[in-house]
Design a protein around this motif. Structure first.
Motif, PDB file in Angstrom:
ATOM      1  N   ALA A  61      11.947  24.433  -0.776  1.00 39.47           N
ATOM      2  CA  ALA A  61      11.905  22.970  -0.710  1.00 39.47           C
ATOM      3  C   ALA A  61      12.072  22.385  -2.103  1.00 39.47           C
ATOM      4  CB  ALA A  61      10.572  22.522  -0.115  1.00 39.47           C
ATOM      5  N   SER A  62      12.776  21.251  -2.175  1.00 37.07           N
ATOM      6  CA  SER A  62      12.785  20.470  -3.409  1.00 37.07           C
ATOM      7  C   SER A  62      12.584  19.015  -3.036  1.00 37.07           C
ATOM      8  CB  SER A  62      14.094  20.691  -4.174  1.00 37.07           C
ATOM      9  OG  SER A  62      15.188  20.337  -3.362  1.00 37.07           O
ATOM     10  N   GLY A  63      12.447  18.166  -4.053  1.00 34.17           N
ATOM     11  CA  GLY A  63      12.039  16.790  -3.789  1.00 34.17           C
ATOM     12  C   GLY A  63      10.529  16.712  -3.869  1.00 34.17           C
ATOM     13  N   SER A  64       9.956  15.738  -3.207  1.00 39.67           N
ATOM     14  CA  SER A  64       8.514  15.536  -3.327  1.00 39.67           C
ATOM     15  C   SER A  64       7.871  15.253  -1.981  1.00 39.67           C
ATOM     16  CB  SER A  64       8.260  14.364  -4.285  1.00 39.67           C
ATOM     17  OG  SER A  64       6.894  14.009  -4.264  1.00 39.67           O
ATOM     18  N   VAL A  65       6.740  15.899  -1.755  1.00 35.91           N
ATOM     19  CA  VAL A  65       5.895  15.591  -0.600  1.00 35.91           C
ATOM     20  C   VAL A  65       4.483  15.404  -1.140  1.00 35.91           C
ATOM     21  CG1 VAL A  65       4.839  16.465   1.526  1.00 35.91           C
ATOM     22  CG2 VAL A  65       7.252  16.968   1.035  1.00 35.91           C
ATOM     23  N   ARG A  66       3.920  14.219  -0.987  1.00 37.98           N
ATOM     24  CA  ARG A  66       2.543  14.006  -1.428  1.00 37.98           C
ATOM     25  C   ARG A  66       1.664  13.706  -0.235  1.00 37.98           C
ATOM     26  NH1 ARG A  66       0.939  12.375  -6.490  1.00 37.98           N
ATOM     27  NH2 ARG A  66       2.377  13.160  -8.064  1.00 37.98           N
ATOM     28  N   MET A  78       0.845  -1.191   0.000  1.00 43.52           N
ATOM     29  CA  MET A  78       0.000   0.000   0.000  1.00 43.52           C
ATOM     30  C   MET A  78       0.883   1.245   0.000  1.00 43.52           C
ATOM     31  SD  MET A  78      -2.662   1.200   2.949  1.00 43.52           S
ATOM     32  CE  MET A  78      -1.302   1.765   3.962  1.00 43.52           C
ATOM     33  N   SER A  79       0.527   2.197  -0.830  1.00 42.45           N
ATOM     34  CA  SER A  79       1.311   3.433  -0.812  1.00 42.45           C
ATOM     35  C   SER A  79       0.847   4.283   0.376  1.00 42.45           C
ATOM     36  CB  SER A  79       1.130   4.194  -2.114  1.00 42.45           C
ATOM     37  OG  SER A  79      -0.161   4.748  -2.172  1.00 42.45           O
ATOM     38  N   GLY A  80       1.715   5.213   0.775  1.00 39.31           N
ATOM     39  CA  GLY A  80       1.439   5.973   1.988  1.00 39.31           C
ATOM     40  C   GLY A  80       0.435   7.079   1.769  1.00 39.31           C
ATOM     41  N   TYR A  81      -0.177   7.519   2.842  1.00 40.72           N
ATOM     42  CA  TYR A  81      -1.018   8.713   2.787  1.00 40.72           C
ATOM     43  C   TYR A  81      -0.131   9.946   2.670  1.00 40.72           C
ATOM     44  CZ  TYR A  81      -4.585  12.099   3.692  1.00 40.72           C
ATOM     45  OH  TYR A  81      -5.438  13.159   3.561  1.00 40.72           O
ATOM     46  N   LEU A  82       0.968   9.893   3.427  1.00 39.64           N
ATOM     47  CA  LEU A  82       1.994  10.934   3.317  1.00 39.64           C
ATOM     48  C   LEU A  82       3.248  10.290   2.732  1.00 39.64           C
ATOM     49  CD1 LEU A  82       3.315  13.698   3.947  1.00 39.64           C
ATOM     50  CD2 LEU A  82       3.759  12.851   6.258  1.00 39.64           C
ATOM     51  N   GLU A  83       3.689  10.808   1.597  1.00 44.68           N
ATOM     52  CA  GLU A  83       4.874  10.252   0.944  1.00 44.68           C
ATOM     53  C   GLU A  83       5.893  11.366   0.750  1.00 44.68           C
ATOM     54  OE1 GLU A  83       2.976   7.034  -2.078  1.00 44.68           O
ATOM     55  OE2 GLU A  83       2.294   9.098  -2.284  1.00 44.68           O
ATOM     56  N   VAL A  84       7.010  11.223   1.408  1.00 45.39           N
ATOM     57  CA  VAL A  84       8.066  12.234   1.345  1.00 45.39           C
ATOM     58  C   VAL A  84       9.284  11.584   0.687  1.00 45.39           C
ATOM     59  CG1 VAL A  84       9.593  13.718   2.714  1.00 45.39           C
ATOM     60  CG2 VAL A  84       7.207  13.388   3.421  1.00 45.39           C
ATOM     61  N   HIS A  85       9.703  12.158  -0.433  1.00 48.06           N
ATOM     62  CA  HIS A  85      10.836  11.558  -1.143  1.00 48.06           C
ATOM     63  C   HIS A  85      11.887  12.600  -1.470  1.00 48.06           C
ATOM     64  CE1 HIS A  85       9.213   7.598  -1.366  1.00 48.06           C
ATOM     65  NE2 HIS A  85       8.072   8.064  -1.825  1.00 48.06           N
ATOM     66  N   GLY A  86      13.077  12.408  -0.926  1.00 48.31           N
ATOM     67  CA  GLY A  86      14.194  13.287  -1.245  1.00 48.31           C
ATOM     68  C   GLY A  86      13.935  14.736  -0.877  1.00 48.31           C
ATOM     69  N   LEU A  87      13.188  14.938   0.211  1.00 45.04           N
ATOM     70  CA  LEU A  87      12.876  16.317   0.619  1.00 45.04           C
ATOM     71  C   LEU A  87      14.157  17.034   1.051  1.00 45.04           C
ATOM     72  CD1 LEU A  87      10.844  18.593   1.328  1.00 45.04           C
ATOM     73  CD2 LEU A  87      10.719  17.585   3.626  1.00 45.04           C
ATOM     74  N   THR A  88      14.390  18.166   0.412  1.00 45.37           N
ATOM     75  CA  THR A  88      15.545  18.999   0.747  1.00 45.37           C
ATOM     76  C   THR A  88      15.045  20.423   0.934  1.00 45.37           C
ATOM     77  OG1 THR A  88      17.023  17.567  -0.511  1.00 45.37           O
ATOM     78  CG2 THR A  88      17.809  19.809  -0.089  1.00 45.37           C
ATOM     79  N   VAL A  89      15.473  21.047   2.028  1.00 44.41           N
ATOM     80  CA  VAL A  89      15.104  22.442   2.272  1.00 44.41           C
ATOM     81  C   VAL A  89      16.397  23.251   2.297  1.00 44.41           C
ATOM     82  CG1 VAL A  89      14.072  24.091   3.893  1.00 44.41           C
ATOM     83  CG2 VAL A  89      13.051  21.818   3.602  1.00 44.41           C
ATOM     84  N   ARG A  90      16.448  24.278   1.474  1.00 42.38           N
ATOM     85  CA  ARG A  90      17.654  25.093   1.398  1.00 42.38           C
ATOM     86  C   ARG A  90      17.428  26.509   1.898  1.00 42.38           C
ATOM     87  NH1 ARG A  90      21.464  22.434  -1.676  1.00 42.38           N
ATOM     88  NH2 ARG A  90      20.544  20.756  -2.919  1.00 42.38           N
ATOM     89  N   ALA A  91      18.464  27.029   2.546  1.00 40.56           N
ATOM     90  CA  ALA A  91      18.466  28.440   2.914  1.00 40.56           C
ATOM     91  C   ALA A  91      18.732  29.254   1.657  1.00 40.56           C
ATOM     92  CB  ALA A  91      19.539  28.691   3.962  1.00 40.56           C
ATOM     93  N   ALA A 151       7.686  22.038   5.803  1.00 39.04           N
ATOM     94  CA  ALA A 151       7.728  21.763   4.359  1.00 39.04           C
ATOM     95  C   ALA A 151       6.565  20.851   3.965  1.00 39.04           C
ATOM     96  CB  ALA A 151       9.067  21.132   3.972  1.00 39.04           C
ATOM     97  N   VAL A 152       6.250  19.890   4.827  1.00 37.24           N
ATOM     98  CA  VAL A 152       5.126  18.981   4.546  1.00 37.24           C
ATOM     99  C   VAL A 152       3.821  19.767   4.442  1.00 37.24           C
ATOM    100  CG1 VAL A 152       3.704  17.124   5.536  1.00 37.24           C
ATOM    101  CG2 VAL A 152       6.197  16.900   5.501  1.00 37.24           C
ATOM    102  N   MET A 153       3.668  20.788   5.278  1.00 40.36           N
ATOM    103  CA  MET A 153       2.443  21.599   5.275  1.00 40.36           C
ATOM    104  C   MET A 153       2.514  22.755   4.266  1.00 40.36           C
ATOM    105  SD  MET A 153       0.407  20.228   7.490  1.00 40.36           S
ATOM    106  CE  MET A 153      -0.857  21.480   7.691  1.00 40.36           C
ATOM    107  N   GLY A 154       3.633  22.865   3.558  1.00 41.07           N
ATOM    108  CA  GLY A 154       3.794  23.998   2.645  1.00 41.07           C
ATOM    109  C   GLY A 154       3.864  25.319   3.379  1.00 41.07           C
ATOM    110  N   LEU A 155       4.481  25.315   4.560  1.00 36.05           N
ATOM    111  CA  LEU A 155       4.515  26.511   5.414  1.00 36.05           C
ATOM    112  C   LEU A 155       5.934  26.979   5.724  1.00 36.05           C
ATOM    113  CD1 LEU A 155       1.754  25.557   8.065  1.00 36.05           C
ATOM    114  CD2 LEU A 155       1.572  27.305   6.274  1.00 36.05           C
TER     115      LEU A 155
END
Ligand SMILES: Nc1ncnc2c1ncn2[C@@H]1O[C@H](COP(=O)(O)OP(=O)(O)O)[C@@H](O)[C@H]1O
Ligand SMILES: [Mg+2]
Length: 277
Positions: free
Chosen positions: A61-66, A1-14, A50-54
């Motif tokens: 942010a780069s990568g993917s959060v679904r 089963m795929s996740g409800y929250l899927e975070v892949h390669g999340l990177t946050v840069r200053a 980043a998950v909340m887009g806040l």
């Protein structure tokens, strides 16, 4: 089963390009729990935001959060408005982050409750809204709900404020709750009660929980699985009981040592609370 929250390669840069969160990945299925643990500055809050887009201004942010299949990274505000509160909600360390100091708690809590009802095609009149606020306060075990509903945030205790902030987060019945150090600002007795509350509502509603803490003792009460973060990167991940009994990394070992002490304090606080009833 795929996740409800899927975070892949999340990177946050200053703004200077430096990664503050570096290639973090995890998945959380419907009704599952996961913790992010790490010392202060390890990137837990930026991951949650980043998950909340806040994310704060200047951070990208780069990568993917679904969330429920919808991509959050780079999403327009209109898309995020359909996700925030309704699919995923966040509770912060400091409840005042979510509260308006100049509006009574009842009025603030009524807003998301009315919005959620409107989306369901129901217009709540004053009386119905008051009843719904009362029920929401009951669900988070606010003592004296009528007094609290009429109070301004500064007129109630930190624990009561956090309960109201939790009620606001739950108002639109999100599938996922993100709790970022929700009890760190509270004293140890109240901390135990608010952890029990979060644990209870998440179980009752079958919600997913992403629980963030610097504290392994707290994490072990709230989630069977955890990701250990340090300097924005995953150090290790796995079952919390195994991280505690067989930490593979020195960093995790240090977290375990600190946890044992607080665990005793929480047990003592709970014992005192039960003895006092
Ligand atoms: N708005 C910002 N601008 C620049 N750096 C930031 C900002 N917010 C946080 N940071 C840095 O990012 C790192 C991770 O922060 P954070 O996610 O808040 O850590 P944690 O929640 O684990 O304590 C820290 O080094 C922090 O100083
Ligand atoms: Mg933080």
């Amino acid at each position: 089963m795929s996740g409800y929250l899927e975070v892949h390669g999340l990177t946050v840069r200053a703004s200077d390009g430096l990664p503050l969160v570096d290639d973090v990945s995890f998945e959380l299925g419907v009704g599952e729990r996961l913790a992010l643990i790490g010392e202060s500055g390890s990137g837990k809050s930026l991951t949650s935001l980043a998950v909340m887009g806040l994310l704060p201004e200047g951070l990208t942010a780069s990568g993917s959060v679904r969330i429920g299949g919808t991509e959050v990274v780079g999403a327009r505000e209109r898309v995020m408005n359909g996700i925030r509160g309704r699919r995923a909600a966040i509770v912060f360390q400091e409840p005042m982050t979510a509260l308006d100091p100049l509006t009574t708690l009842g009025k603030q809590l009524a807003e998301p409750i009315r919005r959620a009802a409107r989306r369901g095609g129901v217009r709540l009149d004053r009386g119905a809204a008051r009843d719904a606020v009362r029920r929401a306060l009951d669900e988070v075990s606010v003592r004296e709900p009528d007094r609290v509903a009429k109070a301004y945030p500064h007129e109630v205790s930190g624990g009561q404020r956090q309960r109201v902030a939790i009620a606001m987060a739950l108002a639109a019945r999100p599938e996922l709750l993100i709790a970022d150090e929700p009890t760190t600002a509270l004293d140890v007795t109240v901390q135990a009660q608010v952890l029990d509350l979060i644990e209870g509502v998440v179980a009752e509603r079958g919600m997913g929980l992403l629980f963030v803490s610097h504290d392994l003792a707290v994490v072990s009460r709230m989630s069977p699985r955890a990701i250990v973060l340090s300097h924005g990167r995953e150090v290790e991940a796995g079952r919390v009981d195994e991280l505690i009994s067989r930490p593979r990394e020195e960093y995790t070992r240090q977290l375990v040592g600190a946890a044992l002490e607080l665990d005793r304090a929480l047990d003592a606080a709970r014992g005192a609370e039960e003895g006092g009833r």
